[in-house]
Write an enzyme that holds these catalytic residues in place. Structure first.
Site, mmCIF file in Angstrom:
data_model
loop_
_atom_site.group_PDB
_atom_site.id
_atom_site.type_symbol
_atom_site.label_atom_id
_atom_site.label_comp_id
_atom_site.label_asym_id
_atom_site.label_seq_id
_atom_site.Cartn_x
_atom_site.Cartn_y
_atom_site.Cartn_z
ATOM 1 C CB CYS A 1 -0.747 -0.087 1.233
ATOM 2 S SG CYS A 1 0.014 -0.226 2.829
ATOM 3 C CG ASP B 1 0.387 2.646 4.512
ATOM 4 O OD1 ASP B 1 0.135 3.380 3.608
ATOM 5 O OD2 ASP B 1 -0.510 2.112 5.188
ATOM 6 C CB CYS C 1 -4.404 3.310 5.771
ATOM 7 S SG CYS C 1 -4.121 1.962 6.284
ATOM 8 C CB CYS D 1 -2.135 -1.997 8.909
ATOM 9 S SG CYS D 1 -2.954 -1.391 7.492
#
Lengths: 255, 139
Positions: free
Chosen positions: B37, B39, B64, B107
């Protein structure tokens, strides 16, 4: 219905990758949408998007494709497969036209986008893009060794630093309303990020060419394929960080 | 997609956002990324050299809501733990606590990576600064 009683059961396979028309028994290519002999629509089969558009079947799927030609083929097939055309055809043909139309849309949407196309090919090649990071974490956890980051640490440092700068500019913008200096900082950042993204796109295209050359070279080995495949994976990984920066800077300028 | 209340709470009131002195011998820094993603997460720990206990932890995450919540929770959990216990934290513990959906599991992986990377960095500093290896003491 007389026409439906003399259908061969299943789709009698004549030779590998080929089959017979359900209606007139003419020999067909495995991915033919219509019979070249009688023109009837053929059953929808679970073929991949490259094969759907006759852009090469496994393992020789090409990445550098002719986009205008793809678009023309998309419109041509859209018209020919449109369910309205089959309003008076048999229920089965109506069903096939519906299924093929939906396959057509999915295939076109994926293939026309350079990134989606590359991701799709890599997944067909067995790469689990979504799971690479957790797989490496699992290795680190069980071995006790440090996890090898999927992207180079220098890039992470740079991206982190750029994010810090961007955040500061956004905060300044929120407080200082429309200070032209801040807006111009953001615009500079935007063009810098976009240049980085463009560079990655050019790099991607060079790997497409490398991939296409490898799959069509007679003497190329499995390890050659894997080498180019891994370059593509690595590029997509690096690109996701830069794509986020572009997205965030645009948001900051719009907000 | 709906976030769980715990994610929203950490997102709105992130714990321990900030920076520790990277140059200090007591501080370990982990900088990690999730290629899925894009991140990036930086997690820092300050360890008491006598007790091996993590006395402070700070993070900074660009990503996010789930990534922010995962790192916020990670700092909360490791504070007060000794480094070996902190290493035992698994991403699945974070998934459970925050009720992360499958698409957001990466995450939690990022947060586990960040803990490991920070502790790894701290350990490297220790072995570099200490003449006698740590393993000799343990015997």
């Amino acid at each position: 219905m007389a026409t439906e009683t003399n259908i061969p059961t299943g789709n009698a396979v004549a030779t590998e990758g080929a089959s017979l028309c359900w209606s007139c028994n003419a020999a067909l290519a495995g991915n033919a949408h219509f019979c070249p002999n009688c023109g009837k629509v053929q059953p929808s089969t679970p073929i991949d998007y490259f094969e759907f558009f006759s852009l090469g079947a496994a393992p020789a799927r090409k990445l550098d494709i002719d986009l205008p030609a793809l678009e023309r083929e998309f419109y041509r097939l859209s018209r020919k497969l449109h369910p309205d055309v089959f309003a008076r055809a048999s229920t089965r043909e109506q069903q096939w036209s519906l299924e093929k139309s939906s396959q057509l849309n999915d295939a076109y949407r994926t293939l026309k986008d350079p990134i989606a196309r590359t991701q799709y090919l890599l997944e067909l090649e067995g790469v689990k893009l979504e799971e690479q990071s957790s797989a490496a974490t699992l290795v680190a956890r069980t071995s006790g060794e440090e996890k090898k980051q999927v992207v180079p640490p220098e890039l992470l440092e740079e991206v982190f630093e750029l994010n810090m700068q961007l955040q500061e500019m956004r905060m300044n913008k929120e407080m200082g309303e429309d200070d032209p200096a801040i807006v111009s900082d953001l615009q500079n950042a935007k063009s810098r990020f976009e240049t980085m993204l463009d560079d990655l796109t050019s790099e991607l295209k060079s790997y497409w060419n490398e991939w296409d050359a490898t799959i069509s070279a007679p003497g190329s080995s499995e390890s050659d394929r894997i080498r180019v495949r891994d370059k593509l994976v690595d590029l997509l990984n690096r690109r996701s960080y830069i794509r986020n920066l572009v997205r965030d800077v645009n948001q900051a300028l719009a907000g | 997609m709906a976030y769980s209340n715990k994610v929203i709470d950490h997102y709105n009131n992130p714990r321990n956002v900030g920076t520790l002195d990277k140059a200090s011998s007591e501080v370990g820094t982990g900088l990690v990324g999730a290629p899925e993603c894009g991140d990036v997460m930086r997690l820092q720990i300050k360890v008491n050299p006598e007790t091996q206990i993590i006395e402070d932890a700070k993070f900074k995450t660009f990503g996010c809501g789930s990534a922010i919540a995962s790192s916020s929770l990670a700092t909360e959990w490791i504070k007060g733990k000794n480094v070996e216990d902190a290493l035992a934290i698994k991403n699945t513990d974070i998934v459970k606590e925050l009720a992360l959906p499958p698409v957001k599991i990466h995450c939690s992986v990022l947060a586990e990576d960040a803990i490991r990377a920070a502790i790894g960095d701290w350990k490297k500093k220790q072995s570099a600064s200490q003449a006698a290896p740590v393993t000799a003491e343990a015997k």
